[in-house]
Design a protein around this motif. Structure first.
Motif, short mmCIF file in Angstrom:
data_model
loop_
_atom_site.label_atom_id
_atom_site.label_comp_id
_atom_site.label_asym_id
_atom_site.label_seq_id
_atom_site.Cartn_x
_atom_site.Cartn_y
_atom_site.Cartn_z
N GLY A 8 -10.60 -2.72 -3.46
CA GLY A 8 -10.34 -1.69 -2.46
C GLY A 8 -9.26 -0.73 -2.91
O GLY A 8 -9.33 -0.15 -3.99
N ARG A 9 -8.21 -0.58 -2.11
CA ARG A 9 -7.17 0.42 -2.37
C ARG A 9 -6.21 0.03 -3.49
O ARG A 9 -5.43 0.87 -3.96
CB ARG A 9 -6.37 0.71 -1.10
CG ARG A 9 -5.52 -0.45 -0.61
CD ARG A 9 -4.73 -0.09 0.63
NE ARG A 9 -3.75 -1.14 0.96
CZ ARG A 9 -2.69 -0.95 1.75
NH1 ARG A 9 -2.47 0.24 2.30
NH2 ARG A 9 -1.86 -1.93 1.99
N VAL A 40 -11.26 3.18 -2.93
CA VAL A 40 -11.76 3.20 -1.56
C VAL A 40 -11.05 2.15 -0.72
O VAL A 40 -10.48 1.19 -1.24
CB VAL A 40 -13.28 2.96 -1.53
CG1 VAL A 40 -14.00 4.07 -2.27
CG2 VAL A 40 -13.64 1.59 -2.11
N ALA A 41 -11.10 2.33 0.59
CA ALA A 41 -10.42 1.43 1.52
C ALA A 41 -11.01 1.65 2.91
O ALA A 41 -11.76 2.61 3.14
CB ALA A 41 -8.92 1.71 1.54
N PRO A 42 -10.68 0.78 3.87
CA PRO A 42 -11.15 1.04 5.23
C PRO A 42 -10.58 2.32 5.82
O PRO A 42 -11.25 3.03 6.57
CB PRO A 42 -10.69 -0.20 6.02
CG PRO A 42 -9.65 -0.83 5.18
CD PRO A 42 -9.99 -0.51 3.77
N SER A 43 -9.31 2.63 5.47
CA SER A 43 -8.62 3.80 6.01
C SER A 43 -7.72 4.37 4.90
O SER A 43 -7.32 3.65 3.98
CB SER A 43 -7.75 3.41 7.21
OG SER A 43 -8.53 2.79 8.21
N PRO A 44 -7.38 5.66 4.98
CA PRO A 44 -6.58 6.28 3.91
C PRO A 44 -5.09 5.96 4.04
O PRO A 44 -4.25 6.86 4.26
CB PRO A 44 -6.87 7.77 4.11
CG PRO A 44 -7.13 7.91 5.57
CD PRO A 44 -7.84 6.65 5.98
N VAL A 45 -4.78 4.69 3.90
CA VAL A 45 -3.39 4.22 4.01
C VAL A 45 -2.90 3.85 2.61
O VAL A 45 -3.39 2.89 2.01
CB VAL A 45 -3.28 3.01 4.96
CG1 VAL A 45 -1.83 2.55 5.06
CG2 VAL A 45 -3.85 3.34 6.33
N PRO A 77 -5.87 5.97 -0.91
CA PRO A 77 -7.31 5.73 -1.09
C PRO A 77 -8.15 6.65 -0.22
O PRO A 77 -7.66 7.28 0.72
CB PRO A 77 -7.46 4.28 -0.66
CG PRO A 77 -6.42 4.13 0.42
CD PRO A 77 -5.25 4.97 -0.03
N ARG A 78 -9.43 6.66 -0.52
CA ARG A 78 -10.42 7.37 0.30
C ARG A 78 -11.02 6.39 1.31
O ARG A 78 -11.38 5.26 0.95
CB ARG A 78 -11.52 7.94 -0.59
CG ARG A 78 -12.70 8.53 0.17
CD ARG A 78 -13.76 9.06 -0.76
NE ARG A 78 -14.47 8.02 -1.49
CZ ARG A 78 -15.49 7.29 -1.00
NH1 ARG A 78 -15.88 7.47 0.26
NH2 ARG A 78 -16.10 6.41 -1.76
N ALA A 79 -11.13 6.81 2.56
CA ALA A 79 -11.74 5.96 3.58
C ALA A 79 -13.25 5.87 3.35
O ALA A 79 -13.93 6.89 3.14
CB ALA A 79 -11.46 6.51 4.97
N LEU A 80 -13.78 4.67 3.37
CA LEU A 80 -15.21 4.46 3.20
C LEU A 80 -15.98 5.03 4.40
O LEU A 80 -15.55 4.90 5.55
CB LEU A 80 -15.50 2.97 3.07
CG LEU A 80 -15.16 2.37 1.71
CD1 LEU A 80 -14.90 0.88 1.83
CD2 LEU A 80 -16.29 2.65 0.71
N GLN A 81 -17.11 5.63 4.10
CA GLN A 81 -17.98 6.15 5.14
C GLN A 81 -18.90 5.04 5.67
O GLN A 81 -19.20 4.08 4.95
CB GLN A 81 -18.83 7.30 4.61
CG GLN A 81 -18.02 8.48 4.10
CD GLN A 81 -17.16 9.10 5.18
OE1 GLN A 81 -17.67 9.48 6.24
NE2 GLN A 81 -15.86 9.20 4.93
N TYR A 131 -6.76 -7.37 -0.86
CA TYR A 131 -7.87 -6.64 -1.48
C TYR A 131 -8.87 -6.21 -0.40
O TYR A 131 -8.61 -6.34 0.79
CB TYR A 131 -8.47 -7.47 -2.61
CG TYR A 131 -7.44 -7.75 -3.69
CD1 TYR A 131 -6.87 -6.70 -4.39
CD2 TYR A 131 -7.00 -9.04 -3.95
CE1 TYR A 131 -5.89 -6.92 -5.36
CE2 TYR A 131 -6.02 -9.28 -4.90
CZ TYR A 131 -5.46 -8.22 -5.61
OH TYR A 131 -4.48 -8.44 -6.54
N LEU A 132 -10.02 -5.67 -0.79
CA LEU A 132 -10.84 -4.90 0.13
C LEU A 132 -11.17 -5.62 1.44
O LEU A 132 -10.96 -5.07 2.53
CB LEU A 132 -12.14 -4.45 -0.54
CG LEU A 132 -13.03 -3.58 0.35
CD1 LEU A 132 -12.39 -2.24 0.64
CD2 LEU A 132 -14.40 -3.40 -0.26
N LEU A 133 -11.70 -6.83 1.37
CA LEU A 133 -12.10 -7.51 2.60
C LEU A 133 -10.89 -7.82 3.47
O LEU A 133 -10.96 -7.74 4.70
CB LEU A 133 -12.89 -8.78 2.27
CG LEU A 133 -14.22 -8.55 1.56
CD1 LEU A 133 -14.93 -9.88 1.28
CD2 LEU A 133 -15.13 -7.62 2.37
#
Length: 403
Positions: free
Chosen positions: A122-123, A137-142, A165-169, A203-205
């Protein structure tokens, strides 16, 4: 009247002679583990280049440690997008599958058992590691207050700060789930005995699970059930790929590693642990919330103890705990019923025959932090076993069968 000194001495001797709980077998999924000393996943950044392909050196390293009841591989990225550190192995190319097959064959030949840990960072990455130099990428741009490990222009490893990071669509979610499904299928093709889904350590999850990093307002954000949705979609896909009895999950409740926090971790992890009961998994693996206390040899802090008790009480399957243990503390936690398996990380780096050393209460080698990440044999395959220290076994070499 009996001699109390003699009685006390006899009791002490009986205690010393009683088999260690660490040495007892345990049924885990379709397998019966020989004992309860597990090798935790350990990032070592030594995959072969180009392509992040496991090499003969990696096969030698894991085969040396095949006396573990179970080896969990180093975190292995499910896609190019999932990479966050230089020289870490993947499981998304044909060459990587072949490389991991050589590793699995070496471990099996040494009578070992091996699960692959599937990973998307992820981020916690850097554009230099991402396809087309894109943001992670990440859930939110934090943006995390954290660093990652990249290869610089001189071909050397160095730490670099993470970026925003970029928030995932929403439409990308099925593709993410597919990455894990493909990784599980590829791991089984490579000869792995099972899969561990990495949903820990920031990490991502884990980023989706935690309210501090997940600020979404769609069906993947909000209450614990929504924030854990991606984890369970991934778990569904991995169980489809290889069967739930060959799948484990790793979580890290209360961890702040990689700049993580959750507003109500008790509610979050009680929900997840309870829902995991529906799957019939091989095990649940948690990073010990009381790692620092265990390392110091003191009782866990109150909140950490409550979290451990909550998960032990809620999850009805095999529970593995990693973090801060030595032989004595591991034995104590198993005897108390707090855990069913203990995973050791850094002790396995410097002690390829760690189970034998623990059972014999023999001295342990000390790992060299300067060789943890990147490099070659030094600090990787050159730590001696007890037999080698006693001159009873030759130095380990890279077997031509692993090439």
């Amino acid at each position: 009247m009996p001699d109390t000194d003699t009685a006390a001495g006899a009791a002490a001797r009986a205690q010393e002679q009683r088999p260690l709980k660490l040495s007892e077998p345990l049924k885990v999924g379709p397998y019966t583990l020989r004992h309860r000393v597990v090798m935790a996943p350990l990032t070592r950044s030594r995959a072969g280049q180009p392509g992040n392909v496991p090499a003969p050196l990696n096969a030698c390293y894991y085969a040396q440690r095949a006396s573990a009841a179970l080896i969990i591989t180093e975190a292995t990225q499910v896609s190019l997008q999932g990479q966050g550190y230089a020289w870490t192995p993947g499981i998304h190319s044909r060459e990587q599958v072949e490389g991991w097959r050589r590793v699995a064959d070496a471990v099996h030949e040494a009578s070992g058992l091996m699960f692959m840990q599937l990973w998307h960072v992820g981020r916690i990455s850097h554009p230099s590691l991402q396809p087309d130099q894109m943001p992670p990428v990440a859930p939110s741009p934090v943006k995390p207050n954290a660093e990652t490990f990249i290869e610089n222009e001189r071909g050397e490893g160095e730490l670099a700060p993470c970026v925003t990071p970029r928030a995932l669509q929403l439409e990308e979610m099925p593709y993410l789930v597919r990455q894990y499904w493909r990784g599980a299928r590829n791991a089984m093709k490579a000869g792995m005995d099972g899969i561990e889904v990495h949903a820990a350590n920031g990490y991502l999850l884990d980023q989706f699970i935690s309210s501090g990093t997940n600020r979404r307002t769609d069906e993947y954000g909000g209450a614990p059930a929504q924030r854990a949705r991606l984890l369970f979609e991934v778990l569904d896909s991995v169980c489809e790929a290889c069967g739930p009895q060959k799948v484990g999950v790793r979580l890290s409740p209360l961890s702040t590693f990689n700049d993580m926090h959750d507003d109500d971790p008790e509610a979050t992890f009680a929900y997840i642990a309870g829902k995991l009961n529906d799957y019939g998994l091989a095990y649940l693996h948690i990073v010990n919330p009381a790692t620092a206390s265990v390392e110091r040899g003191v009782p866990p802090e109150e909140r950490a103890q409550r979290m451990i008790d909550l998960i032990r009480r809620t999850y009805r399957g095999v529970l593995m705990i990693a973090g801060g243990f030595n032989g004595q503390s591991a034995e104590h936690w198993l005897e108390a019923g707090t855990a069913d398996l203990i995973a050791f990380g850094r002790p396995f780096i410097a002690n390829p025959d760690l189970p034998a050393r623990l059972f014999a209460q023999a001295p342990l080698n000390t790992p060299d932090p300067a060789t943890f990440y990147g490099g070659g044999e030094r600090g990787y395959t050159d730590y001696p076993s007890l037999a080698q220290e006693r001159g009873e076994a030759p130095k380990a070499v890279i077997d031509d069968r692993w090439r």
